[in-house]
Enzyme design. Structure first.
Site, PDB file in Angstrom:
ATOM      1  N   VAL A  15       0.826  -1.208   0.000  1.00  0.00           N
ATOM      2  CA  VAL A  15       0.000   0.000   0.000  1.00  0.00           C
ATOM      3  C   VAL A  15       0.864   1.263   0.000  1.00  0.00           C
ATOM      4  CG1 VAL A  15      -1.644   1.348   1.379  1.00  0.00           C
ATOM      5  CG2 VAL A  15      -2.013  -1.071   1.012  1.00  0.00           C
ATOM      6  N   THR A  94      -0.994  -4.866   9.512  1.00  0.00           N
ATOM      7  CA  THR A  94      -1.879  -5.093  10.661  1.00  0.00           C
ATOM      8  C   THR A  94      -2.404  -6.531  10.599  1.00  0.00           C
ATOM      9  OG1 THR A  94      -3.661  -4.140   9.322  1.00  0.00           O
ATOM     10  CG2 THR A  94      -2.648  -2.690  10.952  1.00  0.00           C
ATOM     11  N   PRO A  95      -1.504  -7.512  10.677  1.00  0.00           N
ATOM     12  CA  PRO A  95      -1.941  -8.904  10.485  1.00  0.00           C
ATOM     13  C   PRO A  95      -2.740  -9.430  11.679  1.00  0.00           C
ATOM     14  CG  PRO A  95       0.350  -8.843  11.151  1.00  0.00           C
ATOM     15  CD  PRO A  95      -0.087  -7.412  11.003  1.00  0.00           C
ATOM     16  N   GLU A 165      -7.435   2.752   2.686  1.00  0.00           N
ATOM     17  CA  GLU A 165      -7.105   2.553   1.273  1.00  0.00           C
ATOM     18  C   GLU A 165      -7.963   1.429   0.697  1.00  0.00           C
ATOM     19  OE1 GLU A 165      -5.304   4.423  -0.848  1.00  0.00           O
ATOM     20  OE2 GLU A 165      -6.398   3.012  -2.083  1.00  0.00           O
ATOM     21  N   LYS A 220     -14.193   0.600   6.117  1.00  0.00           N
ATOM     22  CA  LYS A 220     -13.146  -0.175   5.426  1.00  0.00           C
ATOM     23  C   LYS A 220     -13.326  -1.672   5.705  1.00  0.00           C
ATOM     24  CE  LYS A 220      -9.581  -1.655   3.417  1.00  0.00           C
ATOM     25  NZ  LYS A 220      -9.427  -1.762   1.991  1.00  0.00           N
ATOM     26  N   PHE A 272     -11.193 -16.850  -2.102  1.00  0.00           N
ATOM     27  CA  PHE A 272     -10.430 -15.602  -2.087  1.00  0.00           C
ATOM     28  C   PHE A 272      -9.154 -15.758  -1.281  1.00  0.00           C
ATOM     29  CE2 PHE A 272     -13.821 -15.025   1.176  1.00  0.00           C
ATOM     30  CZ  PHE A 272     -13.050 -14.906   2.316  1.00  0.00           C
ATOM     31  N   CYS A 276      -5.827  -9.478   3.034  1.00  0.00           N
ATOM     32  CA  CYS A 276      -6.787  -8.679   3.805  1.00  0.00           C
ATOM     33  C   CYS A 276      -8.162  -9.284   4.063  1.00  0.00           C
ATOM     34  CB  CYS A 276      -6.926  -7.318   3.144  1.00  0.00           C
ATOM     35  SG  CYS A 276      -5.370  -6.419   3.229  1.00  0.00           S
ATOM     36  N   PHE A 277      -8.777  -9.924   3.066  1.00  0.00           N
ATOM     37  CA  PHE A 277     -10.171 -10.356   3.289  1.00  0.00           C
ATOM     38  C   PHE A 277     -10.306 -11.195   4.562  1.00  0.00           C
ATOM     39  CE2 PHE A 277     -12.062 -10.072  -1.309  1.00  0.00           C
ATOM     40  CZ  PHE A 277     -11.996  -8.702  -1.211  1.00  0.00           C
ATOM     41  N   ARG A 346       0.199 -13.916  -0.409  1.00  0.00           N
ATOM     42  CA  ARG A 346      -0.352 -14.041   0.938  1.00  0.00           C
ATOM     43  C   ARG A 346      -1.772 -14.632   0.878  1.00  0.00           C
ATOM     44  NH1 ARG A 346       1.056  -8.100   3.172  1.00  0.00           N
ATOM     45  NH2 ARG A 346       0.434  -7.584   1.054  1.00  0.00           N
TER      46      ARG A 346
HETATM   47  P1  NAD Z   1       3.077  -4.787   3.933  1.00  0.00           P
HETATM   48  O1  NAD Z   1       3.398  -5.835   4.930  1.00  0.00           O
HETATM   49  O2  NAD Z   1       3.336  -5.039   2.480  1.00  0.00           O
HETATM   50  O3  NAD Z   1       3.883  -3.440   4.314  1.00  0.00           O
HETATM   51  C1  NAD Z   1       3.957  -2.910   5.588  1.00  0.00           C
HETATM   52  C2  NAD Z   1       5.363  -2.342   5.794  1.00  0.00           C
HETATM   53  O4  NAD Z   1       5.399  -1.619   7.023  1.00  0.00           O
HETATM   54  C3  NAD Z   1       6.470  -3.392   5.880  1.00  0.00           C
HETATM   55  O5  NAD Z   1       7.432  -3.185   4.870  1.00  0.00           O
HETATM   56  C4  NAD Z   1       7.058  -3.205   7.291  1.00  0.00           C
HETATM   57  O6  NAD Z   1       8.459  -3.428   7.375  1.00  0.00           O
HETATM   58  C5  NAD Z   1       6.711  -1.756   7.560  1.00  0.00           C
HETATM   59  N1  NAD Z   1       6.714  -1.407   8.984  1.00  0.00           N
HETATM   60  C6  NAD Z   1       6.104  -2.055  10.009  1.00  0.00           C
HETATM   61  N2  NAD Z   1       6.312  -1.405  11.165  1.00  0.00           N
HETATM   62  C7  NAD Z   1       7.066  -0.310  10.877  1.00  0.00           C
HETATM   63  C8  NAD Z   1       7.587   0.749  11.654  1.00  0.00           C
HETATM   64  N3  NAD Z   1       7.343   0.825  12.967  1.00  0.00           N
HETATM   65  N4  NAD Z   1       8.333   1.703  11.039  1.00  0.00           N
HETATM   66  C9  NAD Z   1       8.570   1.635   9.705  1.00  0.00           C
HETATM   67  N5  NAD Z   1       8.088   0.649   8.924  1.00  0.00           N
HETATM   68  C10 NAD Z   1       7.339  -0.311   9.494  1.00  0.00           C
HETATM   69  O7  NAD Z   1       1.548  -4.415   4.165  1.00  0.00           O
HETATM   70  P2  NAD Z   1       0.523  -3.808   3.085  1.00  0.00           P
HETATM   71  O8  NAD Z   1      -0.023  -4.885   2.221  1.00  0.00           O
HETATM   72  O9  NAD Z   1       1.139  -2.608   2.476  1.00  0.00           O
HETATM   73  O10 NAD Z   1      -0.669  -3.364   4.040  1.00  0.00           O
HETATM   74  C11 NAD Z   1      -0.524  -2.271   4.914  1.00  0.00           C
HETATM   75  C12 NAD Z   1      -1.887  -1.953   5.498  1.00  0.00           C
HETATM   76  O11 NAD Z   1      -2.780  -1.555   4.444  1.00  0.00           O
HETATM   77  C13 NAD Z   1      -2.573  -3.125   6.193  1.00  0.00           C
HETATM   78  O12 NAD Z   1      -3.291  -2.620   7.290  1.00  0.00           O
HETATM   79  C14 NAD Z   1      -3.537  -3.642   5.163  1.00  0.00           C
HETATM   80  O13 NAD Z   1      -4.669  -4.246   5.748  1.00  0.00           O
HETATM   81  C15 NAD Z   1      -3.962  -2.369   4.447  1.00  0.00           C
HETATM   82  N6  NAD Z   1      -4.377  -2.542   3.048  1.00  0.00           N
HETATM   83  C16 NAD Z   1      -3.702  -3.395   2.235  1.00  0.00           C
HETATM   84  C17 NAD Z   1      -4.070  -3.498   0.893  1.00  0.00           C
HETATM   85  C18 NAD Z   1      -3.347  -4.430  -0.043  1.00  0.00           C
HETATM   86  O14 NAD Z   1      -3.810  -4.585  -1.164  1.00  0.00           O
HETATM   87  N7  NAD Z   1      -2.246  -5.042   0.334  1.00  0.00           N
HETATM   88  C19 NAD Z   1      -5.098  -2.706   0.395  1.00  0.00           C
HETATM   89  C20 NAD Z   1      -5.753  -1.823   1.259  1.00  0.00           C
HETATM   90  C21 NAD Z   1      -5.375  -1.753   2.585  1.00  0.00           C
HETATM   91  C1  UGA Z   2      -9.288  -6.322  -1.807  1.00  0.00           C
HETATM   92  C2  UGA Z   2     -10.344  -5.262  -2.130  1.00  0.00           C
HETATM   93  O1  UGA Z   2     -10.860  -5.499  -3.444  1.00  0.00           O
HETATM   94  C3  UGA Z   2      -9.741  -3.858  -2.048  1.00  0.00           C
HETATM   95  O2  UGA Z   2     -10.774  -2.884  -2.233  1.00  0.00           O
HETATM   96  C4  UGA Z   2      -9.099  -3.659  -0.673  1.00  0.00           C
HETATM   97  O3  UGA Z   2      -8.486  -2.400  -0.597  1.00  0.00           O
HETATM   98  C5  UGA Z   2      -8.065  -4.743  -0.453  1.00  0.00           C
HETATM   99  O4  UGA Z   2      -8.702  -6.043  -0.555  1.00  0.00           O
HETATM  100  C6  UGA Z   2      -7.447  -4.703   0.908  1.00  0.00           C
HETATM  101  O5  UGA Z   2      -7.982  -4.116   1.816  1.00  0.00           O
HETATM  102  O6  UGA Z   2      -6.398  -5.341   1.003  1.00  0.00           O
HETATM  103  P1  UGA Z   2      -7.327  -7.503  -3.140  1.00  0.00           P
HETATM  104  O7  UGA Z   2      -7.401  -8.493  -2.035  1.00  0.00           O
HETATM  105  O8  UGA Z   2      -6.018  -6.924  -3.487  1.00  0.00           O
HETATM  106  O9  UGA Z   2      -8.300  -6.273  -2.827  1.00  0.00           O
HETATM  107  O10 UGA Z   2      -7.908  -8.148  -4.488  1.00  0.00           O
HETATM  108  P2  UGA Z   2      -9.396  -8.501  -4.965  1.00  0.00           P
HETATM  109  O11 UGA Z   2      -9.520  -8.157  -6.384  1.00  0.00           O
HETATM  110  O12 UGA Z   2     -10.413  -7.973  -4.050  1.00  0.00           O
HETATM  111  O13 UGA Z   2      -9.397 -10.091  -4.874  1.00  0.00           O
HETATM  112  C7  UGA Z   2      -9.390 -10.756  -3.620  1.00  0.00           C
HETATM  113  C8  UGA Z   2      -9.542 -12.255  -3.838  1.00  0.00           C
HETATM  114  O14 UGA Z   2     -10.873 -12.569  -4.278  1.00  0.00           O
HETATM  115  C9  UGA Z   2      -8.600 -12.808  -4.916  1.00  0.00           C
HETATM  116  O15 UGA Z   2      -8.113 -14.058  -4.500  1.00  0.00           O
HETATM  117  C10 UGA Z   2      -9.498 -12.941  -6.135  1.00  0.00           C
HETATM  118  O16 UGA Z   2      -9.063 -13.923  -7.035  1.00  0.00           O
HETATM  119  C11 UGA Z   2     -10.812 -13.334  -5.470  1.00  0.00           C
HETATM  120  N1  UGA Z   2     -11.994 -13.008  -6.303  1.00  0.00           N
HETATM  121  C12 UGA Z   2     -12.308 -11.714  -6.562  1.00  0.00           C
HETATM  122  C13 UGA Z   2     -12.773 -14.036  -6.802  1.00  0.00           C
HETATM  123  O17 UGA Z   2     -12.492 -15.235  -6.581  1.00  0.00           O
HETATM  124  N2  UGA Z   2     -13.870 -13.709  -7.555  1.00  0.00           N
HETATM  125  C14 UGA Z   2     -14.218 -12.429  -7.826  1.00  0.00           C
HETATM  126  O18 UGA Z   2     -15.234 -12.211  -8.524  1.00  0.00           O
HETATM  127  C15 UGA Z   2     -13.410 -11.405  -7.325  1.00  0.00           C
END
Ligand code: NAD
Ligand code: UGA
Length: 464
Positions: A15, A94-95, A165, A220, A272, A276-277, A346
């Site tokens: 993100v 935020t795992p 986000e 969210k 899925f 995150c989900f 993941r």
């Molecule tokens: P990520 O694990 O890819 O990245 C998080 C980063 O934060 C890591 O590189 C880690 O080293 C760093 N970090 C942790 N603690 C720290 C600290 N104290 N100082 C500096 N760096 C630090 O995680 P992500 O996928 O980017 O997700 C981040 C957040 O956004 C989560 O809460 C997730 O739920 C949310 N989110 C993720 C997605 C997605 O598609 N991955 C989409 C929307 C929201």
């Molecule tokens: C999802 C949400 O779509 C984002 O809006 C959100 O920001 C994000 O989670 C998050 O908070 O991390 P993401 O997990 O990256 O995004 O991808 P998606 O496109 O939502 O797909 C999630 C999973 O559902 C995948 O494994 C995908 O293959 C599956 N999926 C999705 C299906 O099996 N069928 C569908 O019709 C759609």
């Protein structure tokens, strides 16, 4: 408060990296520093070879190459960049907690807390602190409490906002450039205006929604739960299709053309994945139970149950079709990422399906266009064999051709474009017969009428 000139983002992950890249691209007058404790990750973001960026996203390389070193920087200098910033995004992981109270359900907020403490230690003057990470409702209170626990003589001021986000991996840049909405939750009007101004550089005012902190945080979690619920709903119907002779694509289209339902997020699949989900629903379930809302918790838990069951029943169908045993049989796994156009694995359904098949004695040839051998080894907890002639375990294949040679079955797990154009007549000749293709994404161009000497299983279709 003056307009924002310096932004710091704590967390250079999936993100933080892409989001800050787009902010830098759209706001040339703002300097954006993305900081992380993970030196290796920062080095990858700074790599001159753009194929080594830690995140693969279509369109990301182009933006990094135009902004990096101009107004976008990746660094481990956390203290310095916090001190220099008017606005700080917290975008850390935020795992789900793995031990202690709420283990397996609640979010582990230790990285959020550490970020808040870093900000409290190093920030100067008046600072806007923005939650970008997905967190349990009421987390802003924790951040505020930490930031405000300072000496009386300390004149620094903090304003906490929530700005979750919504990007999806694989389409992150497009989602960031053209968001359905930007959500800002908070109390301080000036801080809200300053954050809004950043987005107004490319997002229409009408798409910027403003709420209080708690609605923003909860929206969210609820949005992810609703999306995941649609996937589980269509997957539950896919199982019914397989036993009744109905066709899942016809059913999905028939449902989705109703405007009230809409056609997106109705594709059946292996369940899925993604980071995150599952964690966000577990979190919702945990919060609901915490507030004594057991029925609400049970309702959302079912979405997870169906998702797990979908992965199990696919593994079971593979074993069942291969005469009840896969012991010492070779099976190609096409795709290991949790969805196409990302290198993220993941919670990918490929992990549990591969583990199930290996436990049943199979030898897998795993191929994914963007996922490395090391990453698969970490996810499976098993090293790849060095040669293809091992009897059980798995082998990292460099391409489709290597993966499918001599196998009894091919399982398509990720919907990568290159799996859509497979020349099945050529592939069929290289497999051991009777041979099977399991299409868990409905992307292959094989049909029950034209199977090319292959046995075919398609999700949501009856194949007998
Ligand atoms: P990520 O694990 O890819 O990245 C998080 C980063 O934060 C890591 O590189 C880690 O080293 C760093 N970090 C942790 N603690 C720290 C600290 N104290 N100082 C500096 N760096 C630090 O995680 P992500 O996928 O980017 O997700 C981040 C957040 O956004 C989560 O809460 C997730 O739920 C949310 N989110 C993720 C997605 C997605 O598609 N991955 C989409 C929307 C929201
Ligand atoms: C999802 C949400 O779509 C984002 O809006 C959100 O920001 C994000 O989670 C998050 O908070 O991390 P993401 O997990 O990256 O995004 O991808 P998606 O496109 O939502 O797909 C999630 C999973 O559902 C995948 O494994 C995908 O293959 C599956 N999926 C999705 C299906 O099996 N069928 C569908 O019709 C759609």
């Amino acid at each position: 408060m003056k307009d924002i000139k310096n932004i710091c983002c704590i967390g250079a992950g999936f993100v933080g990296g892409p989001t800050m890249a787009v902010i830098a691209y759209k706001c040339p007058g703002i300097k954006v520093n993305v900081v992380d404790i993970n030196e290796k990750r920062i080095d990858s973001w700074n790599s001159s070879d753009l194929s080594k960026l830690p995140v693969f996203e279509p369109g990301l390389r182009e933006i990094i190459s135009s902004q990096r070193g101009v107004n976008l920087y990746f660094t481990t200098e956390i203290a310095k960049q916090i001190a220099n910033s008017d606005l700080i995004f917290i975008s850390v992981n935020t795992p789900t907690k793995t031990s202690g109270i709420g283990a397996g359900m609640a979010s582990d907020l230790k990285w959020i807390e550490a970020s808040a403490r870093q900000i409290k230690k190093y920030a100067t003057g008046e600072t806007i602190v923005v939650e970008k990470s997905t967190i349990p409702v009421k987390t802003a209170q924790t951040i505020k409490t930490i930031l405000e626990s300072k000496e009386k003589s300390d004149s620094r001021i903090f304003h906490v906002l929530s700005n979750p986000e919504f990007l999806a991996e694989g389409t992150a840049i497009n989602d960031l450039m053209y968001p359905d909405r930007v959500l800002i939750g908070g109390e301080n009007k000036k801080a809200i205006i300053l954050l809004t101004k950043i987005y107004l550089n490319w997002v229409n005012q009408k798409k910027i929604l403003k709420t209080n902190l708690w609605s923003s945080e909860l929206s969210k979690l609820a949005a992810n739960a609703f999306l995941a619920q649609r996937v589980s709903s269509i997957n539950s119907i896919s199982a019914l299709c397989e036993v009744t002779g109905a066709n899942i694509l016809d059913v999905s289209k028939s449902i989705g053309t109703d405007k009230r339902i809409g056609k997106r997020f109705l594709s059946p699949g292996p369940g899925f994945g993604g980071s995150c989900f599952k964690k966000d629903i577990l979190n919702l379930v945990y919060i609901s139970n915490f507030y004594g809302l057991r029925e609400v918790a049970d309702y959302w838990n079912k979405v997870l149950d169906i998702n797990e069951w979908q992965q199990k029943r696919i593994s079971y169908s593979i074993v069942n079709k291969l005469f009840g045993t896969v012991s010492e049989k070779k099976i190609a796994i096409l795709g290991f990422a949790f969805k196409a156009n990302t290198n993220d694995t993941r919670e990918s359904p490929a992990i549990s399906i591969s583990k199930n098949l290996i436990n049943e004695g199979a030898m897998l040839h795993i191929y994914d266009p963007k996922v490395s051998r090391l990453q698969i080894e970490e996810e499976l907890g098993i090293k790849s064999h060095e040669t293809l002639d091992a009897k059980k375990g798995w082998f990292f294949s460099e391409n489709i051709n290597e993966a499918i040679t001599g196998v009894d079955a091919i399982v398509i797990i990720t919907e990568w474009d290159e799996f859509k154009d497979i020349k099945w007549d050529e592939i069929s000749k290289k497999m051991r017969h009777p041979a099977w293709v399991f299409d868990t994404r409905l992307i292959s161009n094989l049909s029950f009428q034209n199977k090319l000497n292959l046995n075919l299983w398609k999700i949501g279709n009856s194949c007998d």
